[in-house]
Design an enzyme around this catalytic site. Structure first.
Site, PDB file in Angstrom:
ATOM      1  N   GLY A 251       0.878  -1.223   0.153  1.00  0.00           N
ATOM      2  CA  GLY A 251      -0.058  -0.053   0.044  1.00  0.00           C
ATOM      3  C   GLY A 251       0.742   1.226   0.046  1.00  0.00           C
ATOM      4  NE  ARG A 655       6.590  -4.512  25.476  1.00  0.00           N
ATOM      5  CZ  ARG A 655       5.949  -4.450  26.607  1.00  0.00           C
ATOM      6  NH1 ARG A 655       4.930  -4.458  26.768  1.00  0.00           N
ATOM      7  NH2 ARG A 655       6.720  -4.563  27.737  1.00  0.00           N
ATOM      8  CB  THR A 661       6.265  -8.538  11.044  1.00  0.00           C
ATOM      9  OG1 THR A 661       6.049  -8.062  12.408  1.00  0.00           O
ATOM     10  CG2 THR A 661       5.989  -9.612  10.605  1.00  0.00           C
ATOM     11  CD  GLN A 665       5.995  -2.055   7.881  1.00  0.00           C
ATOM     12  OE1 GLN A 665       6.664  -1.532   7.344  1.00  0.00           O
ATOM     13  NE2 GLN A 665       4.866  -2.622   7.857  1.00  0.00           N
ATOM     14  CD  GLU A 731       3.654   6.696   7.682  1.00  0.00           C
ATOM     15  OE1 GLU A 731       3.374   7.427   6.823  1.00  0.00           O
ATOM     16  OE2 GLU A 731       2.789   6.724   8.580  1.00  0.00           O
TER      17      GLU A 731
END
Ligand code: FAD
Ligand code: SF4
Lengths: 764, 333
Positions: A251, A655, A661, A665, A731
């Protein structure tokens, strides 16, 4: 009745572990069904015809040749399209209105507002026939003058006003005067180009009408908002629309708003009475989905000889479309990173006849931290101070603009750990002083920074007598591991194995989830999930307490813990009961807890609570994820080719729920940042506003060979103000990347490149 | 894509007969370029003649020491072939610098020779392009032209030939063998491509009904190499590339072949540079002088002027590496 006889071994918590994504096997085996893969009997295919002028009026459409193509069912234009209601105006009172990407009423108007705007849809029995038909539609236009050259429009930019959603300006003291008086200063101009979205799955929609009910399968980051938008546009009740988004092939913000393809697929299905699928071509994504705004930025820094900042000025010019888009928080980070006595931030915006800009991973901050961090490096050079040392001398204890407290801030620790792990001490400061054969070697650092927010999320959790748990929330999974993370959280909260939890998501039939944006999804859902789990435990305990022979009789929630598939007393760890025992005795197959109301007063109250918390949080705290980016580049001494050879990112993201994952990211953001720094640029022809590199052959995202091993570390210290202490991680890691690279390139070559991308011609 | 008829040719005679008889027919090799162009409606053949079954897939050693490569040899096969890797490293390296492994597995030698430019305005039906629609104008000249030519350009077209393989073939004095119903002929690669002039839509010396059957490369004894400079580490067309072979004896250049990619509408044989180099000392100064001589007539545009300097630097760097190697100086990273 059950009691554990022996002391159980220390329990492995699921949270924090690097658990494989639950959706992994479905994706790797091809079972996962994406938006363009839902089979329907009688399915028809749609293709778009794009405008080839930036601003004008359609004077004629000749669809004869298209209609003559075997298999073409219909050519839908503004002359024959079903009526669409106009897009709602954006309002903070109804967050779903934010999902309008543009105000254009597609195929209900003869006006053209950007080159690429859909002006016709061809529906056919096959994809090939639809695309062939689309190529044959002849459209003529009356052209109007158009503002399409960003560089030429700089002077027309208007100062951005402050709003609830973002600050357009901020001021402390008199920064211009302080700059003029500063013994050491830099005053620099930076530019960044537009960028386009290139998720691996191009946007796709399958739409089916059944009377006045509409089902849409869509790769979406905001199913609830899009559902409401579609209901409004087609004049049907919201409950008549169902949107599913079980898998989203990436996305990055590009699927956060509703772009014409989605609306026109539903419109084509209504017009033809057939289920319709539209898969945008890669070019179609470039022409009908917005991207990152270009920018022109000024960063001016003044300091004393001691390196303490006396002046910090960061201003920006970005663009939106005349028909949508908006400001991005380009100067946002500059208000939080450095303890300058005087600060001036100002964002300016110019509206243009181009497709509106939209979210793209860290909108604003990604490009803003390029200019800011590169400028800090330049100041370090002027001062002759190590760039990390300069940052530490200006690291604030409280928010520099207004003295608010940081909810959490560990930038010093990030830099200290990073410098040690990266071998920063081996860097010789003189530019051009490090070499390896024909390669000039350079090292650079930059700060990463991204604010953390939370949305509302409705969640239900069901605990069954067999010890399994189902969590339901209509959130979106773009591949980042959202479902896995929530299962880990539920497992720990309820004391059941991770495998016993199933998470349902990606469907508007489920409780309304938050949009996947602003790095907020995980925290938003976690907050509600924690509440739901607490409710469940309370209810189970209530059932136990009512039973005369339960060892939990008379216990309060504070006195028990959930573990090993049941509740156990904290004061007497061997005393407790399994969920199975409690529920079966009570004759209950399951207990269920719901957080958040779907409709009516409760829903309104939820929105109000959200706004109240949002505002009070904003008043009290500055919350953000941050980090230190370290990179090493090599520049070919003959050709100026830049290769990134090493990367380390040390992040403070609160945390971490899933080690694997999370690292992916953070790594992904760095990869995207490397593209932004070195090669990505949308070429918008300044003569006519047409994108000239609408595809992966000419728009250069990094390839594997461009990416070095990326070392990721996170400090894993919970943020006390966030659910479970977690900050958003989607981000932050793209921020600072381009600044670190620009600084490393300077260190290697002695050249400052202030215009992205840093292509080799700028280094010859 | 416009619907088309498909014919698979079992042998060369049938292939050339069909192409001569069918108006508006095209051969298809790997299809990696033709199919893309058909999708964009830039090529709109009525008939596609599949030639991948033709027995033109051999790589043979020639009696005089050269090599003959069948037109349907796949790019990946050619690059990996022992004869090519050992005797013509420049050719093997050039192919491997191009496209991706998947594309190279499909792409054929004949198709590679005839691949068309990557000018974005050529690809965009909404733009003016003399190559696509003769007489319509050239949007690249006043538009984005970072990837465009600086040598041999005209006011009608500044497109480049995008191939890597062909740059090596130009340096190697290759000959192209072509066949039609009228018979067989050989065209030196140097004469195979045309500069744009006033007719940029005419790109080669090939007639529309001619089939490329083979490429022949004469013997090469000098060490050779290929250097490609581009905007990312892989999977991008050359901004500038250099194919070079260099023999140095007693510090003096005794044999040199030099060709440039990414700078012209054809793989550019650098004869001027070669003339400067032959007999000159193998030094950076000579390399630089030679490069300057070659690029002297270059014409840059706002976006691509850098190519003039980049080409010179890449020539010098490539020759330096080759001469270091023939002097036995340590290999560089
Ligand atoms: C994404 C992408 C990246 C690429 N990157 C590079 C790169 O970096 N460097 C590079 O050099 N190349 C690159 N290429 C181009 C690639 O090398 C060519 O597409 C390929 O070599 C063409 O070979 P083919 O057999 O597929 O040709 P086809 O597509 O089959 O044919 C191309 C043309 O040649 C004609 N033709 C084919 N064979 C014959 C024959 N025997 N006789 C007469 N006419 C014939 C066809 O009619 C057609 O006009 C890239 C291509 C793509 C798609
Ligand atoms: S450079 Fe050549 S190919 Fe490109 S637009 Fe101009 S004429 Fe067409």
């Amino acid at each position: 009745m059950t009691t554990t006889e022996t002391q159980s071994p220390p329990r492995e918590r699921a949270v924090g572990q690097g658990i494989d994504r639950v959706d992994g096997p479905e994706k790797t085996t091809g079972k996962a069904r994406f938006a363009a893969e839902f089979p329907y009997p009688d399915l028809a295919y749609a293709a778009l015809v794009h405008a080839t002028v930036a601003r004008g009026r359609i004077t004629g459409i000749d669809a004869k040749a298209a209609e003559a193509v075997t298999g073409v069912l219909s050519v839908i234009t503004h002359l024959n399209a079903p009526v669409l209601k106009p897009a709602p105006a954006r309002s903070m009172l109804d967050l779903s209105t934010m999902v309008s990407a543009t105000s254009v009423n597609y195929l209900n108007t003869d006006e053209v507002h950007w080159d690429g705007q859909p002006v016709a849809v061809v529906v056919a029995e096959s994809l090939e026939a639809a695309r062939r038909g689309a190529a044959l539609v002849e459209v003529t236009y009356q052209e109007f003058p158009a503002a399409v050259d960003f560089a030429a429009e700089e002077a027309n930019a208007k100062p951005q006003k402050n709003s609830l959603l973002g600050a357009g300006s901020a001021k402390k003291g008199d920064a211009e005067a302080a700059l003029a008086a500063a013994p050491v200063s830099v005053d620099l101009r930076f530019t960044t180009p537009p960028h386009n979205h290139n998720a691996i799955e191009p946007h796709a929609t399958t739409a089916i009408w059944d009377g006045d009910r509409l089902t849409v399968h869509e790769g979406s980051q905001a199913i609830a908002w899009m559902r409401k938008h579609l209901a409004l546009r087609f004049g049907i009740p919201e409950r008549n629309v169902r949107m599913t988004s079980p898998y989203v092939g990436g996305g990055f913000g590009g699927k956060g708003l509703i772009w014409p393809g989605t609306i026109l697929t539903a419109l084509a299905a209504r017009a033809t009475g057939r289920p319709v699928r539209m898969m945008l071509t890669r070019e179609g994504v470039y022409r009908t989905v917005g991207g990152r705004t270009p920018s022109i930025q000024r960063v001016a820094l003044g300091a004393g000889q001691d390196g303490r900042l006396t002046a910090l000025i960061h201003t920006s010019v970005t663009r939106s479309g005349k028909v949508g888009g908006g400001p991005e928080q380009v100067t946002g980070a500059a208000g939080h990173l450095y303890d300058a006595e005087n600060i001036l931030l100002q964002q300016n915006l110019v509206e243009m006849d181009l497709i509106p800009n939209t979210f793209m991973r860290a909108p604003g901050e990604a490009i803003g931290t390029f200019a800011l961090e590169a400028a800090v490096d330049e100041l370090a050079g002027e001062l002759g101070v190590d760039p990390i040392e300069l940052r530490m001398r200006n690291e604030p204890a409280r928010n520099p603009l207004d003295g608010k407290r940081f909810a959490h801030r560990m930038l010093r620790e990030a830099y200290a750990l990073g410098a040690e792990r990266f071998g920063w001490a081996e860097r010789t400061p003189e530019p051009g002083s490090m070499r390896d054969g024909r390669w000039l070697v350079g090292m650079g650092v930059a700060t990463a920074y991204h604010p953390s927010v939370q949305f509302t999320a409705n969640v239900t959790a069901r605990l069954s007598a067999d010890g399994t748990v189902v969590v339901r929330c209509g959130f979106q999974e773009m591949g980042m591991g959202g479902a896995t993370a929530q299962a880990q959280i539920a497992a720990d909260e309820l004391g059941v194995p991770y495998e016993a939890v199933r998470v349902e998501y990606g469907d508007t039939d489920l409780p309304t989830g938050p949009m996947a944006g602003g790095s907020a999804q995980t925290a938003s859902i976690a907050a509600s999930l924690l509440a739901a789990c607490a409710k469940l435990k309370g209810e189970v305990l209530g059932l136990a307490r009512r039973s005369g022979d339960s060892p939990l009789r008379g216990q309060r929630l504070a006195g028990v813990e959930a573990r090993d598939g049941g509740l156990y007393r904290l004061d007497r760890p061997d005393s407790g009961e399994s969920y199975e025992a409690i529920l079966s005795r009570a004759g209950r197959p399951y207990v269920e807890a719901a957080i958040g109301a779907e409709s009516g007063l409760g829903a309104v109250a939820g929105q109000v609570r959200f706004m109240a918390k949002f505002l009070s949080d904003q008043r009290r705290w500055v919350k953000a994820a941050c980090g230190a980016q370290f990179c090493e580049v090599r520049v070919d001494q003959d050709t100026g080719e830049v290769r990134v050879s090493r990367w380390l990112g040390v992040f403070d993201v609160g945390r971490v729920i899933n080690a694997k994952t999370a690292a992916s990211q953070l790594r992904g953001g760095i990869v995207m940042g490397i593209g932004m720094a070195l090669s990505e640029e949308t070429l918008v022809d300044p003569r006519n506003g047409r994108v000239m590199n609408p595809g992966l052959g000419d728009y250069h995202v990094p390839v594997h060979a461009d990416i070095p091993p990326i070392d990721i570390h996170y400090l894993d210290e919970p943020d006390p103000t966030m659910p479970l202490g977690l900050l958003g991680i989607g981000e932050v890691s793209i921020t600072g990347v381009a600044g670190a690279i620009a600084s490393a390139v300077h260190h290697a070559t002695g050249k400052r490149v202030r215009d992205l991308p840093i292509t080799l011609d700028k280094l010859l | 894509m416009k619907p088309f008829a498909y014919v698979s040719a079992p042998d060369v005679a049938t292939a050339v007969r069909v192409i001569a008889a069918e108006p508006n027919a095209k051969f298809i090799g790997g299809g990696t370029n033709l199919v893309d162009l058909m999708r964009e409606d830039i090529e709109q053949p009525d008939t596609v003649v599949d030639i991948t079954r033709l027995p033109l897939t051999e790589i043979e050693e020639l009696p005089g020491g050269g090599v003959r490569v069948g037109a349907l040899v796949r790019n990946s096969h050619l690059a990996a072939h022992r004869l090519i890797r050992t005797r013509y490293p420049v050719l093997s390296q050039a192919i491997l610098a191009g496209a991706s492994a998947q594309l190279r597995n499909m792409a054929t030698v004949g198709g590679n020779l005839l691949q068309r430019t990557r000018c974005p305005y050529f690809y965009d039906g909404a733009a003016a392009c003399n190559k696509r629609v003769p007489g319509s104008g050239c949007d690249a000249i006043g538009g984005f032209n970072r990837n465009h030519a600086v040598l041999g350009v005209s006011d009608d077209c500044i497109a480049t030939h995008p191939s890597d393989m062909c740059v090596a073939l130009a340096a190697l004095d290759a000959t192209v063998e072509v066949q039609s119903v009228r018979g067989l002929r050989r065209v030196p690669l140097a004469d195979f491509y045309r500069l744009p002039g006033g007719t940029p839509h005419l790109e080669t010396a090939l007639e529309p009904d001619e089939l490329i059957t083979a490429v022949e490369v004469p013997e090469l004894t000098a060490p050779s190499s290929y250097r490609k400079v581009r905007d990312r580490a892989s999977y991008a067309f050359a901004l500038v590339s250099v194919a070079a072979a260099l023999e140095v004896t007693d510090g003096v250049v005794t044999d040199v072949r030099l060709a440039l990619g990414g700078v012209a509408a054809k793989p550019w044989r650098a004869r001027q540079a070669e003339a400067v180099l032959l007999g000159a000392p193998a030094t950076d100064e000579s390399f630089r002088r030679a490069a300057e001589a070659e690029l002297e007539p270059a014409v840059g545009r706002p976006d691509n002027t850098f190519k003039i300097e980049l080409a010179q630097r890449t020539i010098v760097a490539t020759l330096r590496r080759l001469s270091d190697r023939s002097l036995g100086v340590g290999r560089m990273a």
